[in-house]
Design a protein around this motif. Structure first.
Motif, PDB file in Angstrom:
ATOM      1  N   ALA A  80       0.839  -1.212   0.000  1.00 15.35           N
ATOM      2  CA  ALA A  80       0.000   0.000   0.000  1.00 15.35           C
ATOM      3  C   ALA A  80       0.867   1.252   0.000  1.00 15.35           C
ATOM      4  N   VAL A  81       2.061   1.161   0.605  1.00 19.04           N
ATOM      5  CA  VAL A  81       3.004   2.286   0.588  1.00 19.04           C
ATOM      6  C   VAL A  81       3.563   2.443  -0.822  1.00 19.04           C
ATOM      7  N   ILE A 114      -5.387  -3.105  -4.576  1.00 19.54           N
ATOM      8  CA  ILE A 114      -5.363  -4.494  -4.054  1.00 19.54           C
ATOM      9  C   ILE A 114      -5.000  -4.489  -2.571  1.00 19.54           C
ATOM     10  N   ALA A 115      -3.956  -3.718  -2.212  1.00 19.71           N
ATOM     11  CA  ALA A 115      -3.510  -3.692  -0.804  1.00 19.71           C
ATOM     12  C   ALA A 115      -4.600  -3.102   0.096  1.00 19.71           C
ATOM     13  N   ASP A 116      -5.246  -2.032  -0.353  1.00 18.22           N
ATOM     14  CA  ASP A 116      -6.286  -1.394   0.467  1.00 18.22           C
ATOM     15  C   ASP A 116      -7.509  -2.308   0.603  1.00 18.22           C
ATOM     16  N   PHE A 117      -7.907  -2.927  -0.531  1.00 13.54           N
ATOM     17  CA  PHE A 117      -9.074  -3.810  -0.530  1.00 13.54           C
ATOM     18  C   PHE A 117      -8.826  -4.981   0.425  1.00 13.54           C
ATOM     19  N   MET A 121     -11.079  -5.639   3.671  1.00 11.57           N
ATOM     20  CA  MET A 121     -11.907  -6.852   3.708  1.00 11.57           C
ATOM     21  C   MET A 121     -11.272  -7.955   4.560  1.00 11.57           C
ATOM     22  N   GLY A 122     -10.011  -7.757   4.947  1.00 11.39           N
ATOM     23  CA  GLY A 122      -9.310  -8.769   5.742  1.00 11.39           C
ATOM     24  C   GLY A 122      -9.173 -10.070   4.987  1.00 11.39           C
ATOM     25  N   VAL A 185      -2.185   4.178   6.719  1.00  8.25           N
ATOM     26  CA  VAL A 185      -1.740   3.134   5.787  1.00  8.25           C
ATOM     27  C   VAL A 185      -0.389   2.589   6.248  1.00  8.25           C
ATOM     28  N   VAL A 186       0.509   3.489   6.665  1.00 11.02           N
ATOM     29  CA  VAL A 186       1.831   3.052   7.143  1.00 11.02           C
ATOM     30  C   VAL A 186       1.654   2.154   8.371  1.00 11.02           C
ATOM     31  N   ARG A 187       0.819   2.600   9.305  1.00 11.76           N
ATOM     32  CA  ARG A 187       0.602   1.814  10.538  1.00 11.76           C
ATOM     33  C   ARG A 187       0.035   0.433  10.206  1.00 11.76           C
ATOM     34  N   ARG A 188      -0.872   0.416   9.230  1.00 15.41           N
ATOM     35  CA  ARG A 188      -1.508  -0.845   8.845  1.00 15.41           C
ATOM     36  C   ARG A 188      -0.469  -1.830   8.287  1.00 15.41           C
TER      37      ARG A 188
END
Ligand SMILES: Cc1cc2nc3c(=O)[nH]c(=O)nc-3n(C[C@H](O)[C@H](O)[C@H](O)COP(=O)(O)OP(=O)(O)OC[C@H]3O[C@@H](n4cnc5c(N)ncnc54)[C@H](O)[C@@H]3O)c2cc1C
Ligand code: SF4
Length: 455
Positions: A80-81, A114-117, A121-122, A185-188
């Motif tokens: 995501a980064v 893709i990374a965010d989805f 959605m886990g 996003v970074v934390r995730r």
């Protein structure tokens, strides 16, 4: 509403919220379907970490986001980064064959989708691998440290990250502004690396709170140094110590701390209506200039001693800065910062290109009014670790010297280094590329060490 007279851009629209909202599901699948799935994919060659780009795009085109995410995870711990801040136009997207026809595939935005989805959605969850191979300490939690840690954990190593700041992430958290890369996003992504079994200890300054020797004494088999380039290069001209000279990296870090409520808003280094001059024209300069606008500066000018064609910032970053109202002055070499105690302006000498194509001063000096001067002319490594550890050699400029076999080992046995602290300020993906090779080098070293110990 305050409209910038040069760009007709409404200043009130500027906020610290992430600007690009990314693809919707429909848009992402439509974009993925444009991909030709080339037998010899040029895009993959353009990616420094050799992501399996056509494969994940094909999975997405079929609507299988879980499979797409699993394919990306084989090569990247920070999708995501990367999807947000990698210089795609110079790498995978720039290489895509469809650029010749019409427009290349927007690979970065697909990776981001893709990374965010997946996160929302886990879908895909990394499973920890039993830590049986050995114990590795990682110093620094920027892209290099996070990648080494993630890759080693996947290989079955017990990994502990030691980070000096209150929160992990390095430049991703304290440098790149929120409007380009959301801190959430970074934390995730860091949380996913922790889910692999990696332990993160923050607020530990190696070289002050403990040393490399302490870490070895604690039973670590190998140590990785990924401490980046913390010290700014100084604009060494008269007036450099005046009040109102603020290093770009300091400004960006302060803004993160203010926005995460770690320090008071009153500490904001730029006041509303300040006239700001940023010196330099790399990505850090663009981030500082755009941040200054968001803090309410009345005018922000980027001054660069070379021509527009020679800027090191990504074209898209410079374009965004222009649209938002940042002004640019080319062929202008700063010669003195003016003011008694507080900055009042910057003196610079106009440059020209001589008959051999070389830059030279014209002798014509000019002055631009300023309340704040922000040098953004590069960074270099701090010496906190190498000065407290025997046997780690550095170059004349302070960069750690490493060798090819085992990949990335310093002149001190068992101590490895990579990312900006070795290769000079570069990019997130180049730090990751190195880190992937380093993780393999560290694994090889620890395996050999254990074999010898058992003999
Ligand atoms: C403002 C800015 C914008 C940028 N924009 C982009 C971009 O858009 N795209 C891109 O690809 N690249 C960009 N870059 C470059 C990119 O961020 C760096 O190349 C990358 O972060 C380097 O990774 P690293 O892990 O080597 O170092 P860093 O990210 O610098 O991480 C080093 C970490 O080590 C920690 N540390 C240092 N000393 C110690 C110690 N003694 N003990 C414990 N911990 C320590 C630091 O606190 C830090 O967390 C940008 C850089 C900056 C500064
Ligand atoms: S080069 Fe472009 S079209 Fe070909 S596989 Fe890569 S992304 Fe698809």
């Amino acid at each position: 509403m305050l409209i910038d007279k040069h760009t007709n851009f409404a200043r009130e629209k500027l906020s610290f919220n992430e600007i690009d909202e990314g693809f919707t599901t429909k848009e992402a699948i439509a974009e993925a379907k444009r991909c030709l799935n080339c037998p010899k994919p040029l895009c993959r060659g353009g990616c420094p970490i050799e992501n399996e780009i056509p494969n994940f795009i094909q999975a997405l085109a079929k609507g299988n986001v879980g499979e797409a995410s699993a394919i990306i995870a084989q090569r990247s711990n920070l999708p995501a980064v990367c999807g947000r801040v990698c210089p795609h136009e110079k790498q995978c997207e720039g290489a895509c064959i469809l650029n010749k026809k019409n427009r290349g595939i927007q690979i970065g935005k697909l990776e981001r989708f893709i990374a965010d989805f997946d996160a929302e959605m886990g879908i895909e969850r990394p499973k920890p691998v039993p830590s049986v191979q050995g114990k590795v300490a990682v110093i620094g939690s920027g892209p290099a440290g996070l990648t080494v840690a993630g890759d080693l954990a996947k290989l079955g190593f017990q990994v502990v990250i030691f980070e000096s700041q209150a929160e992990a992430g390095g430049v991703l958290l304290y440098g790149i502004p929120e409007f380009r890369l959301s801190k959430e996003v970074v934390r995730r992504e860091i949380k996913r690396i922790e889910d692999l079994g990696v332990e993160v200890k923050t607020g530990v300054v190696v070289g002050t709170d403990m040393t490399v020797d302490h870490l070895f004494a604690d039973g670590f088999d190998a140590i990785f140094i990924g401490t980046g380039t913390a010290l700014p290069r100084i604009l060494d001209i008269p007036g450099k110590d005046l009040i109102g000279v603020i290093q770009a990296t300091y400004l960006l870090r302060m803004v993160t701390l203010i926005r995460t409520e770690k320090i008071d808003r009153k500490e904001t280094p730029i006041n509303t209506r300040d006239k700001v001059v940023v010196v330099g024209a790399g990505n850090v300069a663009m981030d500082a200039a755009r941040t200054a606008l968001r803090l309410g500066a009345s005018k922000v000018t980027v001054i660069y001693r070379r021509t527009e064609e020679e800027v090191t910032a990504l074209p898209s970053e410079m374009e965004a800065a222009k649209v938002e109202g940042v002004e640019f002055q080319w062929l202008s070499n700063p010669t003195a910062i003016l003011g008694a105690e507080q900055v009042t302006g910057l003196e610079y000498e106009l440059q020209e290109i001589d008959e051999n194509g070389k830059l030279r001063g014209t002798g014509v000096k000019k002055i631009i009014e300023a309340d704040k001067i922000i040098p953004a002319i590069g960074q270099r490594p701090a010496a906190r670790i190498v000065s407290t550890t025997e046997g780690i050699e550095v170059s004349d400029n302070g960069y750690v010297i490493t060798r090819e076999r085992p990949y990335g080992m310093t002149t001190r046995k068992g101590v490895f280094a990579g990312g900006d602290v070795v290769h000079q300020p570069a990019t997130v993906v180049l730090a990751m590329k190195e880190a992937k090779k380093l993780a393999a080098g560290i694994a090889q070293y620890v395996e050999a060490k254990k074999l010898l110990e058992n003999c």
